[in-house]
Motif scaffolding. Structure first.
Motif, PDB file in Angstrom:
ATOM      1  N   HIS A  24      -4.891 -13.944  -8.107  1.00  0.00           N
ATOM      2  CA  HIS A  24      -5.083 -12.735  -7.300  1.00  0.00           C
ATOM      3  C   HIS A  24      -5.630 -13.070  -5.914  1.00  0.00           C
ATOM      4  O   HIS A  24      -5.179 -12.538  -4.900  1.00  0.00           O
ATOM      5  N   ILE A  25      -6.637 -13.942  -5.878  1.00  0.00           N
ATOM      6  CA  ILE A  25      -7.290 -14.270  -4.610  1.00  0.00           C
ATOM      7  C   ILE A  25      -6.300 -14.851  -3.605  1.00  0.00           C
ATOM      8  O   ILE A  25      -6.346 -14.532  -2.413  1.00  0.00           O
ATOM      9  N   SER A  26      -5.395 -15.693  -4.078  1.00  0.00           N
ATOM     10  CA  SER A  26      -4.469 -16.362  -3.156  1.00  0.00           C
ATOM     11  C   SER A  26      -3.199 -15.564  -2.893  1.00  0.00           C
ATOM     12  O   SER A  26      -2.601 -15.676  -1.813  1.00  0.00           O
ATOM     13  N   GLU A  27      -2.785 -14.727  -3.850  1.00  0.00           N
ATOM     14  CA  GLU A  27      -1.482 -14.060  -3.739  1.00  0.00           C
ATOM     15  C   GLU A  27      -1.561 -12.600  -3.306  1.00  0.00           C
ATOM     16  O   GLU A  27      -0.599 -12.075  -2.760  1.00  0.00           O
ATOM     17  N   TRP A  28      -2.670 -11.924  -3.549  1.00  0.00           N
ATOM     18  CA  TRP A  28      -2.772 -10.515  -3.168  1.00  0.00           C
ATOM     19  C   TRP A  28      -3.121 -10.404  -1.690  1.00  0.00           C
ATOM     20  O   TRP A  28      -4.017 -11.108  -1.202  1.00  0.00           O
ATOM     21  N   GLN A  29      -2.409  -9.521  -1.022  1.00  0.00           N
ATOM     22  CA  GLN A  29      -2.547  -9.424   0.429  1.00  0.00           C
ATOM     23  C   GLN A  29      -2.709  -7.973   0.880  1.00  0.00           C
ATOM     24  O   GLN A  29      -2.666  -7.034   0.077  1.00  0.00           O
ATOM     25  N   THR A  30      -2.911  -7.819   2.174  1.00  0.00           N
ATOM     26  CA  THR A  30      -2.961  -6.520   2.851  1.00  0.00           C
ATOM     27  C   THR A  30      -2.244  -6.704   4.183  1.00  0.00           C
ATOM     28  O   THR A  30      -1.922  -7.843   4.570  1.00  0.00           O
ATOM     29  N   PRO A  31      -2.006  -5.637   4.925  1.00  0.00           N
ATOM     30  CA  PRO A  31      -1.416  -5.809   6.259  1.00  0.00           C
ATOM     31  C   PRO A  31      -2.229  -6.761   7.134  1.00  0.00           C
ATOM     32  O   PRO A  31      -1.665  -7.555   7.897  1.00  0.00           O
ATOM     33  N   HIS A  32      -3.570  -6.711   6.996  1.00  0.00           N
ATOM     34  CA  HIS A  32      -4.405  -7.604   7.806  1.00  0.00           C
ATOM     35  C   HIS A  32      -4.129  -9.059   7.455  1.00  0.00           C
ATOM     36  O   HIS A  32      -4.001  -9.903   8.353  1.00  0.00           O
ATOM     37  N   SER A  33      -4.057  -9.372   6.161  1.00  0.00           N
ATOM     38  CA  SER A  33      -3.864 -10.762   5.767  1.00  0.00           C
ATOM     39  C   SER A  33      -2.509 -11.283   6.221  1.00  0.00           C
ATOM     40  O   SER A  33      -2.382 -12.450   6.606  1.00  0.00           O
TER      41      SER A  33
END
Length: 386
Positions: A24-33
């Protein structure tokens, strides 16, 4: 594809692919990331950008990645429940972080709150987002650590010196496996080691980044008064992470002297290869095997059953060794250093120790130390929390 568990469901989104918790930490994103990674690629080559991310992720051991993944899952579920847009999930406003923690106040343990906040903080750092964990978040998290009685974990039974003496008598130390187990017992107790710092979880989980090798350098020294000690560098600890630490192994005036136990372990297992774990033993077929947490505890509990003593867990050695040193009059600051604690963690640990002190008070000498220890602890608490 693997189905999500009922309590792990989140709103479907390309920002949150269906991956195991540790990813989750490495693969989950947001527009900011996504914007941050595009910026990264405009400055760095793809190889350097990937290397930077991998170095950051290497600071987390696999179990921590799983815990952080769970924290991120709960945060995402909370944001989904409030229809929070992805743009506000990172950087998360302080009000949102504080509200998330407040939602779970009185329902989860303080350690869970700490882990969830740490996971969100690391997720923000990994993606170049500012972390808004200010006074509001700090205050709410302090209120939330009052764990309800029905969620408190059962106190870990401590290992006492009586256990160590029973194990010494009950183990055939001419057996390589027993010699290794006994050395680990003495080191975990007298050096206040967390078990996962010195043994591996299971046979296939030896990791050279986290576990000491058989050829780890032991530096033997002698103090002016004649006392002997040695140091063993371990590659990872709960408090220092990948910085590791030097474990100070003292010569104790007791049959369970850890230096003698470790020397016997190394002598009894001379043919174990240098790239094996430090606590590995020779097998009857001419090979070798690493000492695992499960095998270690099973052997300890086999002996304690025959000696009619209480069972032990992985935390039992830390609690027992700490209390034994305190009752011997060892200064609190020295015990904190030996246990490789940060000040806050030691204060929390003391709450556990107060519960087990009566088990150790078996002589008038011990009784005379208790009030002194409590007075010193209050002084230490004031120094650490001015």
């Amino acid at each position: 594809a693997r189905k999500s568990k009922p309590n792990c469901v989140i709103t479907s989104s390309h920002f949150h692919p269906h991956v195991p918790a540790e990813q989750h930490i490495s693969e989950w994103q947001t527009p900011h990331s996504k914007n941050f990674h595009q910026l990264s690629l405009s400055i760095l080559s793809p190889d350097h950008s990937i290397h930077l991310v991998n170095v950051l992720l290497s600071a987390l051991e696999p179990k921590t990645c799983q815990l952080y993944g769970a924290g991120l899952l709960h945060f995402t579920q909370y944001c989904n429940s409030l229809n929070i847009p992805e743009l506000l999930c990172m950087p998360a406003p302080e009000l949102l972080i504080a509200s998330f923690i407040a939602e779970w106040s009185g329902q989860v343990a303080w350690s869970t709150v700490d882990n969830w906040l740490a996971s969100l903080h690391f997720w923000h750092t990994l993606n170049g987002a500012p972390w808004n964990g200010g006074d509001l978040v700090h205050t709410v998290s302090q209120v939330s650590i009052a764990t309800p009685a029905d969620l408190r974990c059962e106190r870990h039974p401590p290992v006492m010196l009586e256990h160590l003496h029973a194990l010494q008598s009950g183990l055939d130390l001419t057996n390589a496996f027993n010699a290794t187990t006994y050395a680990c017992i003495c080191m975990a107790f007298w050096c206040i080691c967390r078990l996962r710092e010195v043994v591996i979880p299971s046979p296939g989980q030896f990791d050279a980044k986290y576990h000491a090798h058989r050829d780890a350098l032991l530096c033997f020294c002698r103090l002016p008064g004649g006392s002997e000690y040695t140091t063993l560098h371990i590659l990872w600890t709960k408090t220092t992470q990948s910085d590791g630490a030097n474990v100070i192994i003292l010569s104790i005036d007791d049959p369970t002297n850890p230096i003698l136990a470790i020397c016997h372990h190394l002598s009894a297992n001379q043919h174990v290869p240098s790239d094996a774990p430090f606590f590995a033993f020779e097998t009857s077929d001419g090979g070798w095997a690493p000492l695992t947490c499960g095998w270690f505890l099973d052997r300890c509990n086999e002996v304690r059953t025959s000696a009619s003593l209480c069972s032990v867990t992985s935390h039992s050695f830390c609690i027992g060794g700490t209390t034994e040193l305190l009752l011997h009059g060892t200064p609190l600051g020295i015990v904190a250093v030996q246990g490789r604690w940060k000040s806050r963690a030691f204060m929390e640990y003391w709450c556990c120790i107060e519960q087990v002190l009566p088990l150790f008070i078996i002589s008038s000498t011990h009784c005379s130390h208790v009030d002194s220890i409590k007075t010193c602890m209050n002084t230490y608490r004031k120094c650490c929390n001015p």
